[in-house]
Design a protein around this motif. Structure first.
Motif, PDB file in Angstrom:
ATOM      1  N   SER A  18       0.842  -1.198   0.000  1.00  0.00           N
ATOM      2  CA  SER A  18       0.000   0.000   0.000  1.00  0.00           C
ATOM      3  C   SER A  18       0.879   1.251   0.000  1.00  0.00           C
ATOM      4  CB  SER A  18      -0.921  -0.008   1.221  1.00  0.00           C
ATOM      5  OG  SER A  18      -0.163   0.039   2.399  1.00  0.00           O
ATOM      6  N   ARG A  19       0.223   2.374  -0.156  1.00  0.00           N
ATOM      7  CA  ARG A  19       0.909   3.677  -0.123  1.00  0.00           C
ATOM      8  C   ARG A  19       0.117   4.619   0.768  1.00  0.00           C
ATOM      9  NH1 ARG A  19       5.136   4.164  -3.438  1.00  0.00           N
ATOM     10  NH2 ARG A  19       5.328   2.650  -5.102  1.00  0.00           N
ATOM     11  N   LEU A  21      -1.952   7.699   1.505  1.00  0.00           N
ATOM     12  CA  LEU A  21      -2.820   8.647   0.799  1.00  0.00           C
ATOM     13  C   LEU A  21      -2.926   9.977   1.539  1.00  0.00           C
ATOM     14  CD1 LEU A  21      -5.909   6.517  -0.321  1.00  0.00           C
ATOM     15  CD2 LEU A  21      -4.192   7.594  -1.788  1.00  0.00           C
ATOM     16  N   GLU A  22      -2.903   9.899   2.870  1.00  0.00           N
ATOM     17  CA  GLU A  22      -3.137  11.101   3.669  1.00  0.00           C
ATOM     18  C   GLU A  22      -2.434  10.961   5.011  1.00  0.00           C
ATOM     19  OE1 GLU A  22      -7.096  13.568   5.003  1.00  0.00           O
ATOM     20  OE2 GLU A  22      -7.233  11.389   4.924  1.00  0.00           O
ATOM     21  N   ARG A  32      -3.909   7.489   6.407  1.00  0.00           N
ATOM     22  CA  ARG A  32      -4.803   6.684   5.555  1.00  0.00           C
ATOM     23  C   ARG A  32      -3.969   6.093   4.431  1.00  0.00           C
ATOM     24  NH1 ARG A  32      -8.571   8.228   1.171  1.00  0.00           N
ATOM     25  NH2 ARG A  32      -7.800  10.345   1.500  1.00  0.00           N
ATOM     26  N   LEU A  33      -4.166   4.784   4.213  1.00  0.00           N
ATOM     27  CA  LEU A  33      -3.407   4.063   3.193  1.00  0.00           C
ATOM     28  C   LEU A  33      -4.294   3.678   2.011  1.00  0.00           C
ATOM     29  CD1 LEU A  33      -1.429   1.606   5.518  1.00  0.00           C
ATOM     30  CD2 LEU A  33      -0.725   3.870   4.712  1.00  0.00           C
ATOM     31  N   THR A  34      -3.672   3.355   0.888  1.00  0.00           N
ATOM     32  CA  THR A  34      -4.414   2.987  -0.312  1.00  0.00           C
ATOM     33  C   THR A  34      -5.169   1.672  -0.159  1.00  0.00           C
ATOM     34  OG1 THR A  34      -2.433   1.940  -1.243  1.00  0.00           O
ATOM     35  CG2 THR A  34      -2.895   4.213  -1.924  1.00  0.00           C
ATOM     36  N   THR A  38      -7.053   2.846   7.938  1.00  0.00           N
ATOM     37  CA  THR A  38      -6.878   4.147   8.570  1.00  0.00           C
ATOM     38  C   THR A  38      -6.353   3.930   9.980  1.00  0.00           C
ATOM     39  OG1 THR A  38      -9.165   4.233   9.380  1.00  0.00           O
ATOM     40  CG2 THR A  38      -8.705   5.294   7.256  1.00  0.00           C
ATOM     41  N   VAL A  73       3.455  11.318   1.779  1.00  0.00           N
ATOM     42  CA  VAL A  73       2.352  10.898   0.900  1.00  0.00           C
ATOM     43  C   VAL A  73       2.950  10.180  -0.314  1.00  0.00           C
ATOM     44  CG1 VAL A  73       0.469  11.707  -0.584  1.00  0.00           C
ATOM     45  CG2 VAL A  73       0.800  12.712   1.691  1.00  0.00           C
ATOM     46  N   SER A  74       2.363   9.073  -0.666  1.00  0.00           N
ATOM     47  CA  SER A  74       2.766   8.186  -1.765  1.00  0.00           C
ATOM     48  C   SER A  74       3.913   7.251  -1.410  1.00  0.00           C
ATOM     49  CB  SER A  74       3.112   8.955  -3.039  1.00  0.00           C
ATOM     50  OG  SER A  74       1.954   9.601  -3.526  1.00  0.00           O
TER      51      SER A  74
END
Length: 127
Positions: A18-19, A21-22, A32-34, A38, A73-74
């Motif tokens: 995952s990456r 996101l926020e 928050r992850l892709t 959360t 982020v990312s």
């Protein structure tokens, strides 16, 4: 999907694919992850960046300017360990390492995308 592997005194989270996101630090820490995960924590998150020249002293994440905070982020969480005492150690692909210790009265909640919820202190959220 198997979200984590339990090993003695810790859970090894399976979030490498995952990456981020926020990420927020105020009024509380939020990630928050892709993969739909959360994570929210109401205590102090400490961070270090890399280990060039020896381990740097951890500093509160709230000291970072917003522009630097957004650099996570990312990125991918390469390692995320949740200890049975509630502490977390997270290493990201951009060389950031975050640690948090809820033993000082802090609480956290991790919502996995399949509906499973992990908390500290532990509570039965199935009722």
């Amino acid at each position: 999907m198997e979200w984590y592997r339990q090993i003695e005194d810790r859970k090894i989270m399976n979030f490498r694919d995952s990456r981020v996101l926020e990420i927020k630090v105020a009024p509380a820490f939020h990630l928050r992850l892709t993969n739909g995960v959360t994570f929210d924590f109401d205590g102090t998150v400490m961070y270090t960046v890399g280990r060039r020249g020896g381990p740097p002293a951890p500093r509160p994440l709230t000291e970072l300017p917003r522009e630097e905070l957004s650099s996570v982020v990312s990125t991918r969480p390469l390692s995320w360990v949740v200890f049975n005492d509630g502490a977390h150690r997270i290493a990201f692909s951009n060389a950031w390492e975050l640690t948090l210790d809820p033993q000082e009265g802090g609480t956290w909640r991790m919502s996995l995308s399949d509906g499973e919820i992990l908390t500290h202190p532990p509570v039965d959220v199935s009722q």
